[in-house]
Design a protein around this motif. Sequence first.
Motif, PDB file in Angstrom:
ATOM      1  N   TYR A 250       0.447  -5.814   6.113  1.00  0.00           N
ATOM      2  CA  TYR A 250       1.674  -6.105   6.858  1.00  0.00           C
ATOM      3  C   TYR A 250       2.902  -5.566   6.120  1.00  0.00           C
ATOM      4  CZ  TYR A 250       5.365  -8.620   9.307  1.00  0.00           C
ATOM      5  OH  TYR A 250       6.500  -8.926  10.012  1.00  0.00           O
ATOM      6  N   THR A 251       2.927  -5.711   4.792  1.00  0.00           N
ATOM      7  CA  THR A 251       4.038  -5.150   4.008  1.00  0.00           C
ATOM      8  C   THR A 251       4.128  -3.643   4.241  1.00  0.00           C
ATOM      9  OG1 THR A 251       3.584  -6.802   2.297  1.00  0.00           O
ATOM     10  CG2 THR A 251       5.044  -4.992   1.705  1.00  0.00           C
ATOM     11  N   CYS A 252       2.986  -2.975   4.186  1.00  0.00           N
ATOM     12  CA  CYS A 252       2.973  -1.523   4.391  1.00  0.00           C
ATOM     13  C   CYS A 252       3.465  -1.137   5.782  1.00  0.00           C
ATOM     14  CB  CYS A 252       1.569  -0.972   4.169  1.00  0.00           C
ATOM     15  SG  CYS A 252       0.967  -1.080   2.474  1.00  0.00           S
ATOM     16  N   VAL A 253       3.048  -1.905   6.780  1.00  0.00           N
ATOM     17  CA  VAL A 253       3.459  -1.616   8.157  1.00  0.00           C
ATOM     18  C   VAL A 253       4.976  -1.748   8.299  1.00  0.00           C
ATOM     19  CG1 VAL A 253       3.340  -2.447  10.538  1.00  0.00           C
ATOM     20  CG2 VAL A 253       1.235  -2.155   9.204  1.00  0.00           C
ATOM     21  N   LEU A 254       5.541  -2.827   7.738  1.00  0.00           N
ATOM     22  CA  LEU A 254       6.995  -2.989   7.777  1.00  0.00           C
ATOM     23  C   LEU A 254       7.701  -1.796   7.149  1.00  0.00           C
ATOM     24  CD1 LEU A 254       7.726  -6.703   6.731  1.00  0.00           C
ATOM     25  CD2 LEU A 254       7.868  -5.723   9.029  1.00  0.00           C
ATOM     26  N   LEU A 255       7.229  -1.404   5.973  1.00  0.00           N
ATOM     27  CA  LEU A 255       7.856  -0.294   5.255  1.00  0.00           C
ATOM     28  C   LEU A 255       7.697   1.016   6.010  1.00  0.00           C
ATOM     29  CD1 LEU A 255       6.690  -1.287   1.675  1.00  0.00           C
ATOM     30  CD2 LEU A 255       9.050  -1.329   2.492  1.00  0.00           C
ATOM     31  N   LYS A 256       6.524   1.228   6.601  1.00  0.00           N
ATOM     32  CA  LYS A 256       6.281   2.465   7.358  1.00  0.00           C
ATOM     33  C   LYS A 256       7.186   2.518   8.583  1.00  0.00           C
ATOM     34  CE  LYS A 256       3.954   6.273   7.490  1.00  0.00           C
ATOM     35  NZ  LYS A 256       4.082   7.229   6.369  1.00  0.00           N
ATOM     36  N   GLU A 257       7.353   1.390   9.254  1.00  0.00           N
ATOM     37  CA  GLU A 257       8.274   1.355  10.405  1.00  0.00           C
ATOM     38  C   GLU A 257       9.693   1.669   9.946  1.00  0.00           C
ATOM     39  OE1 GLU A 257       7.957  -2.311  12.563  1.00  0.00           O
ATOM     40  OE2 GLU A 257       5.893  -1.935  13.206  1.00  0.00           O
ATOM     41  N   MET A 258      10.080   1.128   8.783  1.00  0.00           N
ATOM     42  CA  MET A 258      11.424   1.406   8.258  1.00  0.00           C
ATOM     43  C   MET A 258      11.580   2.878   7.904  1.00  0.00           C
ATOM     44  SD  MET A 258      12.264  -2.001   6.020  1.00  0.00           S
ATOM     45  CE  MET A 258      14.009  -1.594   5.789  1.00  0.00           C
ATOM     46  N   GLU A 259      10.520   3.478   7.365  1.00  0.00           N
ATOM     47  CA  GLU A 259      10.574   4.919   7.080  1.00  0.00           C
ATOM     48  C   GLU A 259      10.813   5.699   8.364  1.00  0.00           C
ATOM     49  OE1 GLU A 259       7.758   8.610   5.557  1.00  0.00           O
ATOM     50  OE2 GLU A 259       6.966   6.577   5.465  1.00  0.00           O
ATOM     51  N   GLN A 260      10.071   5.348   9.422  1.00  0.00           N
ATOM     52  CA  GLN A 260      10.213   6.041  10.705  1.00  0.00           C
ATOM     53  C   GLN A 260      11.591   5.816  11.319  1.00  0.00           C
ATOM     54  OE1 GLN A 260       6.782   4.231  12.474  1.00  0.00           O
ATOM     55  NE2 GLN A 260       5.347   5.693  11.563  1.00  0.00           N
ATOM     56  N   GLU A 261      12.200   4.673  10.992  1.00  0.00           N
ATOM     57  CA  GLU A 261      13.541   4.363  11.506  1.00  0.00           C
ATOM     58  C   GLU A 261      14.645   4.934  10.617  1.00  0.00           C
ATOM     59  OE1 GLU A 261      13.317   0.141  11.520  1.00  0.00           O
ATOM     60  OE2 GLU A 261      11.810   0.051  13.104  1.00  0.00           O
ATOM     61  N   GLY A 262      14.266   5.608   9.540  1.00  0.00           N
ATOM     62  CA  GLY A 262      15.259   6.176   8.623  1.00  0.00           C
ATOM     63  C   GLY A 262      15.925   5.145   7.742  1.00  0.00           C
ATOM     64  N   ARG A 263      15.265   4.007   7.529  1.00  0.00           N
ATOM     65  CA  ARG A 263      15.883   2.908   6.775  1.00  0.00           C
ATOM     66  C   ARG A 263      15.228   2.662   5.424  1.00  0.00           C
ATOM     67  NH1 ARG A 263      15.295  -2.061  10.546  1.00  0.00           N
ATOM     68  NH2 ARG A 263      16.720  -3.065   9.085  1.00  0.00           N
ATOM     69  N   LEU A 264      14.238   3.467   5.067  1.00  0.00           N
ATOM     70  CA  LEU A 264      13.555   3.266   3.787  1.00  0.00           C
ATOM     71  C   LEU A 264      14.238   4.126   2.724  1.00  0.00           C
ATOM     72  CD1 LEU A 264      11.229   1.766   2.427  1.00  0.00           C
ATOM     73  CD2 LEU A 264       9.759   3.709   2.966  1.00  0.00           C
ATOM     74  N   THR A 265      14.837   3.473   1.746  1.00  0.00           N
ATOM     75  CA  THR A 265      15.668   4.182   0.766  1.00  0.00           C
ATOM     76  C   THR A 265      15.013   4.265  -0.612  1.00  0.00           C
ATOM     77  OG1 THR A 265      16.840   2.109   0.339  1.00  0.00           O
ATOM     78  CG2 THR A 265      17.830   3.625   1.935  1.00  0.00           C
ATOM     79  N   ALA A 266      13.739   3.927  -0.705  1.00  0.00           N
ATOM     80  CA  ALA A 266      12.999   4.082  -1.957  1.00  0.00           C
ATOM     81  C   ALA A 266      11.523   4.261  -1.630  1.00  0.00           C
ATOM     82  CB  ALA A 266      13.190   2.863  -2.864  1.00  0.00           C
ATOM     83  N   ARG A 267      10.821   4.886  -2.541  1.00  0.00           N
ATOM     84  CA  ARG A 267       9.368   5.030  -2.408  1.00  0.00           C
ATOM     85  C   ARG A 267       8.731   3.734  -2.892  1.00  0.00           C
ATOM     86  NH1 ARG A 267       9.526  10.474  -1.739  1.00  0.00           N
ATOM     87  NH2 ARG A 267      11.404  11.389  -2.656  1.00  0.00           N
ATOM     88  N   VAL A 268       7.809   3.194  -2.104  1.00  0.00           N
ATOM     89  CA  VAL A 268       7.245   1.890  -2.428  1.00  0.00           C
ATOM     90  C   VAL A 268       5.721   1.976  -2.453  1.00  0.00           C
ATOM     91  CG1 VAL A 268       7.267  -0.575  -1.932  1.00  0.00           C
ATOM     92  CG2 VAL A 268       9.185   0.842  -1.166  1.00  0.00           C
ATOM     93  N   LYS A 269       5.151   1.518  -3.552  1.00  0.00           N
ATOM     94  CA  LYS A 269       3.690   1.433  -3.692  1.00  0.00           C
ATOM     95  C   LYS A 269       3.312  -0.033  -3.549  1.00  0.00           C
ATOM     96  CE  LYS A 269       0.109   3.364  -6.750  1.00  0.00           C
ATOM     97  NZ  LYS A 269      -0.293   4.565  -6.024  1.00  0.00           N
ATOM     98  N   VAL A 270       2.339  -0.321  -2.702  1.00  0.00           N
ATOM     99  CA  VAL A 270       2.001  -1.703  -2.314  1.00  0.00           C
ATOM    100  C   VAL A 270       0.528  -1.967  -2.606  1.00  0.00           C
ATOM    101  CG1 VAL A 270       1.897  -3.349  -0.382  1.00  0.00           C
ATOM    102  CG2 VAL A 270       3.743  -1.648  -0.494  1.00  0.00           C
ATOM    103  N   PRO A 271       0.197  -3.101  -3.226  1.00  0.00           N
ATOM    104  CA  PRO A 271      -1.200  -3.365  -3.559  1.00  0.00           C
ATOM    105  C   PRO A 271      -1.958  -4.110  -2.461  1.00  0.00           C
ATOM    106  CG  PRO A 271       0.139  -5.118  -4.460  1.00  0.00           C
ATOM    107  CD  PRO A 271       1.088  -4.163  -3.748  1.00  0.00           C
ATOM    108  N   PHE A 272      -3.260  -4.076  -2.596  1.00  0.00           N
ATOM    109  CA  PHE A 272      -4.110  -5.080  -1.968  1.00  0.00           C
ATOM    110  C   PHE A 272      -4.273  -6.180  -3.012  1.00  0.00           C
ATOM    111  CE2 PHE A 272      -8.270  -7.073  -1.558  1.00  0.00           C
ATOM    112  CZ  PHE A 272      -8.213  -7.527  -0.253  1.00  0.00           C
ATOM    113  N   HIS A 273      -4.102  -7.428  -2.593  1.00  0.00           N
ATOM    114  CA  HIS A 273      -4.156  -8.532  -3.551  1.00  0.00           C
ATOM    115  C   HIS A 273      -5.524  -9.198  -3.489  1.00  0.00           C
ATOM    116  CE1 HIS A 273      -1.267 -11.075  -5.983  1.00  0.00           C
ATOM    117  NE2 HIS A 273      -2.477 -11.528  -6.251  1.00  0.00           N
ATOM    118  N   PHE A 274      -6.279  -9.083  -4.584  1.00  0.00           N
ATOM    119  CA  PHE A 274      -7.621  -9.666  -4.630  1.00  0.00           C
ATOM    120  C   PHE A 274      -7.561 -11.030  -5.300  1.00  0.00           C
ATOM    121  CE2 PHE A 274     -11.955 -10.409  -5.996  1.00  0.00           C
ATOM    122  CZ  PHE A 274     -12.710  -9.909  -4.939  1.00  0.00           C
TER     123      PHE A 274
END
Length: 558
Positions: A250-274
Amino acid sequence: MSGPEMIITNAKVLTMDEDNPRAEAVALSGGRILAVGSREEVEALAGPGTRLLDAGGRTLLPGFVESHLHLVLGGNELSQLQLGGVHGFDDLARLFRDYAAKNPELPLLMAQGAAYEILDHPVTRQDLDQVIADRPIAMMAPDHHTVWANTAALKAAGILHGAAMPPGHVVVMGSDGTATGELLEFEAFSPVLALTGDLHLQLGIATGGEPDPWPDAAQRAKDKQKVAAGLAHCAMHGITSMVNMDGNRYTCVLLKEMEQEGRLTARVKVPFHFKPHMDLTELDRASAMAAEFQGEWVTSGFVKMFMDGVVDSRTAFMLHDYPGTTERGAPLFEAERFKDICTEIDRRGLQIAVHAIGDGAVRQTIDGYEAARLRNGPRDSRHRIEHIELIDRADVPRLGALGITASVQPPHPPGAMDFPMSTMDHVFHRHRWKDAYLTRTLAEHGAHLAFASDWPVTDVSVMRGIQAALTRKPYEGCQDERVGLMEVLKAYTAGGAWAAHMEGLTGKLRKGLAADLVLIDGDIESIPAEQVGRTGIALTVAGGRVTHDPSGMAEGAE
């Protein structure tokens, strides 16, 4: 339009590129670095459409890589009550009551940054009832591992009379059979946080699960506002890339949508939490996330785990008893099972990052990485240990030998920035202070360094972090653990990029890499170390796009 889009010139450029360490100007085009060199050669590239920025002798660096933060949680908390530096009941009550009056609609009045020593005794629900009794209120410790709640909050969360918890997570109970108000670790305080209505944002760190039901467009829009607030806060501090240490798809989806909307202002690496309760087959989700998100702005590809808690609540796992107690904390994973988990993650070609604070947790984490290498064979894994607040001397050389990154936070050592020195006496035996919060010693034994803040645990300001790294005083009778300015800057740029497998994209000012830059409001090599933290950021550029420009220098450039 011809020529580069932007040239920053008359700068003291520290490229972090060993083949070309210093320059005077940088040209940017198409989100990439077009040229790095002398004023004369770079300015000669200018065309009629080029914006020419005179840096006035300021230091230009690669954009900062924040190697360990919690972007969504930090963005969410910006609107909550801030209690950093607050001590005593009177100030606590005044601030909470003011916040309550301004926010009559909030279902939970949540505060952040409450020091463990905020009162002159351990905080109870009765203390918080005296602050406000008729509305649920709670406050989080700076380390985000302890919450204190009043009776109304405990009742509303359904845990006033206790609750069954997984190992390491505790609803602390009083002699009267009711909760004291102290809640240790995520599972214990998540029922209270759920009162806010945004617990789904905590799932990545709390359970490793996904929201169910999946948030609709209206909820995602609200969530993206919180992420945007966090991103803007980071851009103010020169951050252009970050390793988010919690998250899920879900975090990745939010960030990807923001990238597509031109609102992502940093590169973000997101984990899977085990989490400890998970079956190894859950790692299919980690592999799926790695495959789905692998662009230049939103990536996954690593698995985060917690091996222990924190020293303040004595949930960090130690090899020896805490001072004056028979407690040692406990690992959240059984040792042999952890080796199997690491082996499977490594076999899938994924990176591992483990929160390990006590020397027992650090050793068990190294053992897991070593087992993975022995079973799978060596590869360019770059597995990381986050925090390493205490380490046994025998384990120090093992990081370098196994290629492990020491992901450590210069603001964390007590006395270095905002955390009080009193913590040291409570949780570390004096003769072990020499093994606490090592940086230089780890580097000298071959460990790769990546620096960060762990925001919102501490201030995200990289400049304050640099100052903390440069000015930290040795503990009494202990060695100096500082590294030099260039090593500090590398750990916030190229070192962090390498640790995140992003060195082919960012972390250095080199032709062809991403146009990620930060212009310091001064010459960092001549600013006294004790003043670095007060130095502002004059310009932040991510992917060729200006993300922070407090004085409008990029707007007025021609």
